[in-house]
Design a protein around this motif. Structure first.
Motif, PDB file in Angstrom:
ATOM      1  N   ARG A  75       0.838  -1.194   0.000  1.00  0.00           N
ATOM      2  CA  ARG A  75       0.000   0.000   0.000  1.00  0.00           C
ATOM      3  C   ARG A  75       0.877   1.249   0.000  1.00  0.00           C
ATOM      4  O   ARG A  75       1.893   1.317   0.690  1.00  0.00           O
ATOM      5  CB  ARG A  75      -0.885   0.000   1.247  1.00  0.00           C
ATOM      6  CG  ARG A  75      -1.878  -1.150   1.279  1.00  0.00           C
ATOM      7  CD  ARG A  75      -2.601  -1.168   2.601  1.00  0.00           C
ATOM      8  NE  ARG A  75      -3.355   0.066   2.794  1.00  0.00           N
ATOM      9  CZ  ARG A  75      -3.998   0.360   3.921  1.00  0.00           C
ATOM     10  NH1 ARG A  75      -3.938  -0.482   4.953  1.00  0.00           N
ATOM     11  NH2 ARG A  75      -4.658   1.495   4.029  1.00  0.00           N
ATOM     12  N   PRO A  76       0.484   2.268  -0.774  1.00  0.00           N
ATOM     13  CA  PRO A  76       1.276   3.511  -0.792  1.00  0.00           C
ATOM     14  C   PRO A  76       1.180   4.230   0.556  1.00  0.00           C
ATOM     15  O   PRO A  76       0.155   4.178   1.235  1.00  0.00           O
ATOM     16  CB  PRO A  76       0.623   4.337  -1.897  1.00  0.00           C
ATOM     17  CG  PRO A  76      -0.779   3.825  -1.974  1.00  0.00           C
ATOM     18  CD  PRO A  76      -0.695   2.347  -1.660  1.00  0.00           C
ATOM     19  N   ALA A  77       2.252   4.892   0.932  1.00  0.00           N
ATOM     20  CA  ALA A  77       2.278   5.630   2.194  1.00  0.00           C
ATOM     21  C   ALA A  77       1.437   6.895   2.089  1.00  0.00           C
ATOM     22  O   ALA A  77       1.532   7.631   1.094  1.00  0.00           O
ATOM     23  CB  ALA A  77       3.713   5.981   2.556  1.00  0.00           C
ATOM     24  N   ARG A  78       0.614   7.155   3.089  1.00  0.00           N
ATOM     25  CA  ARG A  78      -0.153   8.399   3.129  1.00  0.00           C
ATOM     26  C   ARG A  78       0.772   9.524   3.567  1.00  0.00           C
ATOM     27  O   ARG A  78       1.602   9.365   4.470  1.00  0.00           O
ATOM     28  CB  ARG A  78      -1.332   8.256   4.084  1.00  0.00           C
ATOM     29  CG  ARG A  78      -2.301   7.176   3.674  1.00  0.00           C
ATOM     30  CD  ARG A  78      -3.414   7.028   4.686  1.00  0.00           C
ATOM     31  NE  ARG A  78      -4.312   8.182   4.694  1.00  0.00           N
ATOM     32  CZ  ARG A  78      -5.370   8.283   5.500  1.00  0.00           C
ATOM     33  NH1 ARG A  78      -5.645   7.317   6.362  1.00  0.00           N
ATOM     34  NH2 ARG A  78      -6.147   9.355   5.455  1.00  0.00           N
ATOM     35  N   ARG A  79       0.618  10.679   2.957  1.00  0.00           N
ATOM     36  CA  ARG A  79       1.500  11.813   3.234  1.00  0.00           C
ATOM     37  C   ARG A  79       0.664  13.004   3.690  1.00  0.00           C
ATOM     38  O   ARG A  79      -0.337  13.361   3.063  1.00  0.00           O
ATOM     39  CB  ARG A  79       2.308  12.183   1.987  1.00  0.00           C
ATOM     40  CG  ARG A  79       3.186  11.051   1.498  1.00  0.00           C
ATOM     41  CD  ARG A  79       3.722  11.274   0.092  1.00  0.00           C
ATOM     42  NE  ARG A  79       4.617  12.415   0.003  1.00  0.00           N
ATOM     43  CZ  ARG A  79       4.327  13.557  -0.601  1.00  0.00           C
ATOM     44  NH1 ARG A  79       3.155  13.743  -1.156  1.00  0.00           N
ATOM     45  NH2 ARG A  79       5.220  14.516  -0.661  1.00  0.00           N
TER      46      ARG A  79
END
Length: 403
Positions: A75-79
């Motif tokens: 999963r892509p990291a939330r920024r």
């Protein structure tokens, strides 16, 4: 022993939100993992706090990490990133002769500024409040901000202020700053106004962006016209029982000092006294006839005998002041601040030499790089600290349009 405050869920949410905002203030876009590492919060709490701050408008969620770093598994990291234009704070320096107001975004970046000369003793408190309000509005205008976007105001005054934000006016001069400013600006503008002693704010400002950055035990001495100091011990600002910690009135009793006049005042006074004699000096060539401290220091660097004599007297006097302060408080660093700091580097070596004579363990001495903005920098920091600590109670009016 102070009464312990129960760790209610509401208090924990407030503390967590403040910690996240404080970290985001000094960071670019960060991941949940970054926030966890900086604050010590769990992943679930970090995500919940960030999402809540996004809903409230304090924080922006940016595009996911994958689009910026190429292909990644999982999963892509939330920024997340601070919404620095969600509102503004005002930092003010209310002196006897001048009022300065600075508008800052939520990262502490200056957006606008206004400064106007003023003689506090000439009019009543109603007129003074109107004048201060006018300076604040001019600063907001230069920043392209509206009064409703102000989240907090901090004002520094040249009087003791206790830990509750009340001016302790035990002397007639200090009474000039007991204006009822907080109530007046709350009524007319709806602003929360925090009052603080100007030297205390100088200590906060220099520890944030100056020579004392990240130092936990420091004394900052405002040294231009009058001497006053702010004390940070163990990373905390010291007020004392009635707000008088750091007041230097005891210098009246110190041999070789005798009063609280500052470097700029004495350099100007002693130069005028020298010019009234027949002593040859380059200071006679100063335009407009009034010699200021920076001109004395510049002449001393060129070897002018009269200027060197004044420099020697100033260094000896400041060494005695710093020596007594350092002996009493044992700080890691003593910082000379205020407008005179722009040209006071020439004093550091002679002060250090005298300190070695006067004290067994000489303090390290530095000059603040913040100049005459040191109080407003501290005022901005104090206002930002308030905003971060009370973010769940503040309602954002809308983004600030760059001026």
């Amino acid at each position: 022993m102070p009464e312990l405050v129960p760790a209610t869920p509401q208090l924990l949410r407030r503390v967590s939100a403040g910690a996240v905002l404080e970290f985001l203030r000094a960071s670019a876009a960060v991941t949940v993992t970054d926030v966890m590492a900086a604050t010590g919060l769990t992943r679930a709490t970090t995500i919940a706090v960030c999402e809540d701050l996004v809903r409230r408008g304090w924080v922006l969620e940016r595009e996911n990490q994958r689009e910026f770093g190429g292909y990644q598994k999982g999963r892509p990291a939330r920024r997340f990133e601070l919404n620095e234009r969600a509102g503004v704070v005002l930092g003010m320096d209310i002196g006897y002769a001048k009022v300065t107001a600075v508008v800052s975004d939520l990262r502490g970046k200056t957006l606008g500024r206004s400064s106007r000369p003023f003689q506090a003793g000439e009019v009543g408190s109603r007129e003074r409040i109107a004048f201060i309000d006018g300076v604040a509005m001019a600063a907001l205008g230069s920043a392209g901000a509206e009064p409703g976007q102000v989240l907090a105001v901090c004002a520094g005054v040249a009087a003791p202020v206790d830990r509750h934000g009340d001016v302790v006016a035990t002397q007639t001069f200090w009474g000039l700053f007991d204006l009822g400013l907080r109530a007046a600006l709350k009524e007319t503008r709806g602003w929360t106004v925090l009052l603080e002693n100007d030297a205390n704010l100088a200590a906060l400002g220099d520890r944030w962006q100056g020579a004392a950055a990240a130092i936990d035990d420091v004394v900052v001495i405002l040294a231009s016209e009058r001497l006053g100091s702010g004390i940070v011990e163990g990373g905390r600002l010291v007020h004392g029982t009635r707000g008088s910690a750091g007041e230097l009135a005891y210098l009246d009793l110190v041999e070789g000092v005798g009063d609280t006049y500052g470097i700029a005042h004495l350099a100007r006074t002693w130069a005028a006294e020298a010019l009234a004699t027949d002593s040859p000096t380059a200071l006679r060539n100063v335009q407009l006839g009034r010699v200021e401290a920076e001109q004395v220091f510049a002449a001393a660097e060129q070897g002018d005998a009269v200027a060197l004599g004044i420099l020697d007297r100033l260094a000896d006097r400041m060494a005695r002041v710093i020596g007594t302060v350092a002996t009493l408080l044992n700080p890691e660093l003593v910082v000379i601040g205020g407008g005179v700091a722009d040209s006071a580097h020439v004093l550091l070596d002679p002060i250090s030499e005298r300190l070695a004579e006067y004290t067994a363990t000489p303090a390290r001495v530095a000059v603040s790089p913040l100049g005459d903005s040191i109080v407003t920098v501290g005022a901005v920091r104090r206002a930002l600290d308030y905003v971060e600590g009370n973010s769940l109670d503040l309602v954002l009016a809308g983004p600030v349009t760059p001026g």
